[in-house]
Design a protein around this motif. Structure first.
Motif, short mmCIF file in Angstrom:
data_model
loop_
_atom_site.label_atom_id
_atom_site.label_comp_id
_atom_site.label_asym_id
_atom_site.label_seq_id
_atom_site.Cartn_x
_atom_site.Cartn_y
_atom_site.Cartn_z
N THR A 1 0.82 -1.21 0.00
CA THR A 1 0.00 0.00 0.00
C THR A 1 0.86 1.26 0.00
O THR A 1 1.74 1.43 0.84
N THR A 2 0.57 2.14 -0.95
CA THR A 2 1.24 3.44 -1.02
C THR A 2 0.26 4.50 -0.57
O THR A 2 -0.87 4.56 -1.06
N ASP B 1 -2.31 4.19 9.90
CA ASP B 1 -2.88 4.87 11.06
C ASP B 1 -1.87 4.92 12.21
O ASP B 1 -1.78 5.93 12.91
N ALA B 2 -1.11 3.87 12.38
CA ALA B 2 -0.07 3.86 13.43
C ALA B 2 0.99 4.92 13.14
O ALA B 2 1.45 5.62 14.06
N VAL B 3 1.38 5.08 11.88
CA VAL B 3 2.35 6.11 11.51
C VAL B 3 1.74 7.49 11.74
O VAL B 3 2.40 8.39 12.29
N TYR B 4 0.50 7.66 11.35
CA TYR B 4 -0.21 8.92 11.57
C TYR B 4 -0.19 9.30 13.06
O TYR B 4 0.12 10.44 13.42
N LYS B 5 -0.47 8.34 13.91
CA LYS B 5 -0.48 8.61 15.36
C LYS B 5 0.92 8.96 15.87
O LYS B 5 1.06 9.80 16.76
N LEU C 1 4.44 7.18 1.79
CA LEU C 1 4.60 6.08 2.73
C LEU C 1 4.34 4.76 2.02
O LEU C 1 3.50 4.68 1.13
N ILE C 2 5.03 3.73 2.46
CA ILE C 2 4.82 2.36 2.01
C ILE C 2 4.46 1.55 3.24
O ILE C 2 5.26 1.47 4.18
N VAL C 3 3.25 0.97 3.25
CA VAL C 3 2.75 0.24 4.41
C VAL C 3 2.01 -1.02 3.98
O VAL C 3 1.60 -1.13 2.83
N SER D 1 -3.66 15.40 5.22
CA SER D 1 -4.58 14.78 4.27
C SER D 1 -3.90 13.57 3.65
O SER D 1 -2.76 13.66 3.18
N SER D 2 -4.60 12.46 3.65
CA SER D 2 -4.04 11.21 3.15
C SER D 2 -4.71 10.81 1.84
O SER D 2 -5.92 10.98 1.67
N PHE D 3 -3.90 10.26 0.95
CA PHE D 3 -4.37 9.81 -0.34
C PHE D 3 -3.81 8.41 -0.57
O PHE D 3 -2.59 8.25 -0.70
N ILE D 4 -4.68 7.42 -0.62
CA ILE D 4 -4.24 6.03 -0.80
C ILE D 4 -4.24 5.71 -2.29
O ILE D 4 -5.25 5.89 -2.98
N ALA D 5 -3.10 5.26 -2.80
CA ALA D 5 -2.99 4.91 -4.21
C ALA D 5 -3.77 3.64 -4.48
O ALA D 5 -3.59 2.64 -3.78
N MET D 6 -4.60 3.68 -5.48
CA MET D 6 -5.39 2.51 -5.88
C MET D 6 -4.62 1.60 -6.83
O MET D 6 -4.77 0.40 -6.80
#
Length: 153
Positions: free
Chosen positions: A64-65, A118-122, A109-111, A134-139
């Protein structure tokens, strides 16, 4: 100034840095020693900054990017250094840029999944104050390369 042989060497090494010097020499019509000297010169000058292995993200269980746009109300050197320090020891953040425009910083980020993000965000919000994240998840990854164009060198 680079010539066409230097650019060819860079292109070849960007595709596969493990190519033997004999193969590089053959592709550039150079002797092995002349080819080695060119590669060595580009390394010493810092044009070739390092050689790395590219890991398949899916096989490493981090498919996940997430792109993260960060805005802050603070624009001091102290805040910038605190931010730089905060992101330095988070391995999931693989790229970070200070931007112009609506967002102040852009992170890649690569997760493994959204929970890991969410853990990185925290981690981030526990270290610094932000105006907005603001987060954008690559599809889908449409293009990815680490190779830079060499025609401008």
């Amino acid at each position: 100034m680079l010539d066409q042989r230097d650019r060819t060497l860079l292109d070849l090494l960007q595709q596969d840095a493990s190519l033997p010097i004999t193969d590089l020499a053959e592709h550039t019509a150079l002797s092995v020693s002349a080819c080695w000297r060119r590669v060595k010169r580009m390394e010493e000058e810092g044009l070739i900054s390092r050689r790395v292995a590219l890991v398949d993200r899916r096989k490493a269980n981090v498919p996940t990017t997430v792109f993260v746009g960060v805005r802050t109300a603070r624009h001091s050197m102290d805040w910038l250094e605190s931010f730089r320090s905060a992101i330095a020891d988070i391995p999931e953040i693989v790229e970070a840029y200070r931007m112009t425009g609506e967002i102040d910083y852009l992170l890649r980020l690569i997760v493994p999944d959204v929970q890991a993000y969410d853990a990185v965000y925290k981690q981030l919000i526990s270290r610094l104050d932000f105006t907005d994240i603001s987060s954008f998840i690559a599809m889908e990854e449409l293009k990815f390369t680490t190779a830079i164009p060499t025609r401008y060198a």
